[in-house]
Design an enzyme around this catalytic site. Sequence first.
Site, short mmCIF file in Angstrom:
data_model
loop_
_atom_site.label_atom_id
_atom_site.label_comp_id
_atom_site.label_asym_id
_atom_site.label_seq_id
_atom_site.Cartn_x
_atom_site.Cartn_y
_atom_site.Cartn_z
N CYS A 163 0.86 -1.19 0.00
CA CYS A 163 0.00 0.00 0.00
C CYS A 163 0.89 1.23 0.00
O CYS A 163 1.98 1.21 0.55
CB CYS A 163 -0.87 -0.01 1.27
SG CYS A 163 -2.04 1.36 1.37
N CYS A 210 -0.19 5.22 6.25
CA CYS A 210 -0.75 5.42 7.60
C CYS A 210 0.27 4.94 8.64
O CYS A 210 0.85 3.87 8.51
CB CYS A 210 -2.07 4.68 7.75
SG CYS A 210 -3.33 5.26 6.60
N CYS A 255 -3.45 -5.85 10.15
CA CYS A 255 -3.32 -5.68 8.72
C CYS A 255 -1.86 -5.74 8.26
O CYS A 255 -1.06 -4.91 8.64
CB CYS A 255 -3.89 -4.30 8.43
SG CYS A 255 -4.46 -4.07 6.80
N1 SAH Z 1 -6.86 1.38 2.99
C1 SAH Z 1 -8.15 1.13 3.55
C2 SAH Z 1 -8.41 -0.32 3.91
C3 SAH Z 1 -7.30 -1.11 4.57
S1 SAH Z 1 -6.92 -0.75 6.24
C4 SAH Z 1 -8.41 2.04 4.73
O1 SAH Z 1 -7.52 2.80 5.11
O2 SAH Z 1 -9.50 2.02 5.27
C5 SAH Z 1 -8.27 -1.37 7.17
C6 SAH Z 1 -8.46 -0.68 8.50
O3 SAH Z 1 -7.51 -1.12 9.49
C7 SAH Z 1 -8.30 0.83 8.42
O4 SAH Z 1 -9.27 1.47 9.21
C8 SAH Z 1 -6.92 1.01 9.02
O5 SAH Z 1 -6.73 2.32 9.42
C9 SAH Z 1 -6.94 -0.01 10.12
N2 SAH Z 1 -5.63 -0.40 10.66
C10 SAH Z 1 -4.50 -0.62 9.99
N3 SAH Z 1 -3.50 -0.97 10.82
C11 SAH Z 1 -4.02 -0.98 12.06
C12 SAH Z 1 -3.50 -1.26 13.36
N4 SAH Z 1 -2.22 -1.59 13.53
N5 SAH Z 1 -4.35 -1.16 14.42
C13 SAH Z 1 -5.65 -0.83 14.24
N6 SAH Z 1 -6.20 -0.56 13.05
C14 SAH Z 1 -5.39 -0.62 11.97
#
Ligand code: SAH
Length: 344
Positions: free
Chosen positions: A113, A117, A334
Amino acid sequence: MEQTDIKSLNLKELTGVVSELGEKPFRAKQIYEWLHQKQVTDYEEMTNISKKLKEELREKYPLTVLKQVTVQVSKIDGTRKYLFALADGNVIESVLMRYKHGNSVCISSQVGCRMGCRFCASTLDGKVRDLLPSEMLEQIYRIGADIGERISNVVVMGTGEPLDNYDNLLKFIELLTDENGLNISQRNLTVSTCGIVPRMRELAEKKLQITLALSLHASSQEKRLALMPVANKYELSEVIDACRYYFEKTGRRVTFEYSLVAGVNDTDTDAAELQALVRGMNCHINLIPVNPIKERDFVQPSRDRVLDFKNKLEKNGINVTIRREMGRDIDGACGQLRKRYIER
Ligand code: SAH
């Protein structure tokens, strides 16, 4: 020789292929059902198709089939986390969650990706490539075959940003919800985005009945920017407007995902701001205690803090749930499983 990904074609496109090969249109429907209802992994299994046609198809239209590399099963809740290999050797992960109301599969939409984030393991090494519609479907088909049960719900919440792979996502939705295929209802499909505003608006205009989930994670532009680089491009207020627009166009309640990080976005002020931000919206907030990854030092708030945050929102009449953390014991977060596999 040029090859076409046959499993990414809709019935109309497949009918075109079949008539080019000099066959009657009804053959297309038969082949389509083999691919998307019976979900065969080899042309050999298509018993009502002639040997000649199968050979022609095999040559020009290789079948996209994912190979299961590993599966980890949670001892806590039966969640199954799969690692699949694609034809080019890349690996992706998908998760099966078993609920009372049915089996739900969480799929990846890209290899890696590029959204960046801060708390997310999927983005640490950037994006490798987009997934094809067939590769998104296959995650569901292979998991259904593995457990021998019907999959009733699909969430596009695994690795990748689905709205950064927009055309393939739309095709995937068309095929997944097609009555000649797996026939999953649009209402049982959720697409999660970090907030690509123009695409959210385009999707709204399609007036589908799928659920849109927005990864919100903060209630001010400044805090959101510290967690999510995409906020540089699309301001919080624009993202919220796009969510309102989605509801206006589709009548579907938007879900906000909010990962709680201790000391970062879990204070009483955050709760008050969040409540003000979504006031009057027909929405639902999903609180997710952050899943810590070793590359970052984000920490989960205490259980009491999480409950307190939830209560504060509820008192203001907001629909809130705390996401059950499925598969904590199996690299639940994820992108963790894929990353560990690649590192090895
Ligand atoms: N790109 C999309 C979908 C994939 S991420 C999006 O951003 O929504 C799916 C969800 O998991 C998103 O809400 C993301 O912010 C969250 N997420 C990713 N890593 C995480 C973590 N370590 N702890 C909690 N939530 C997480």
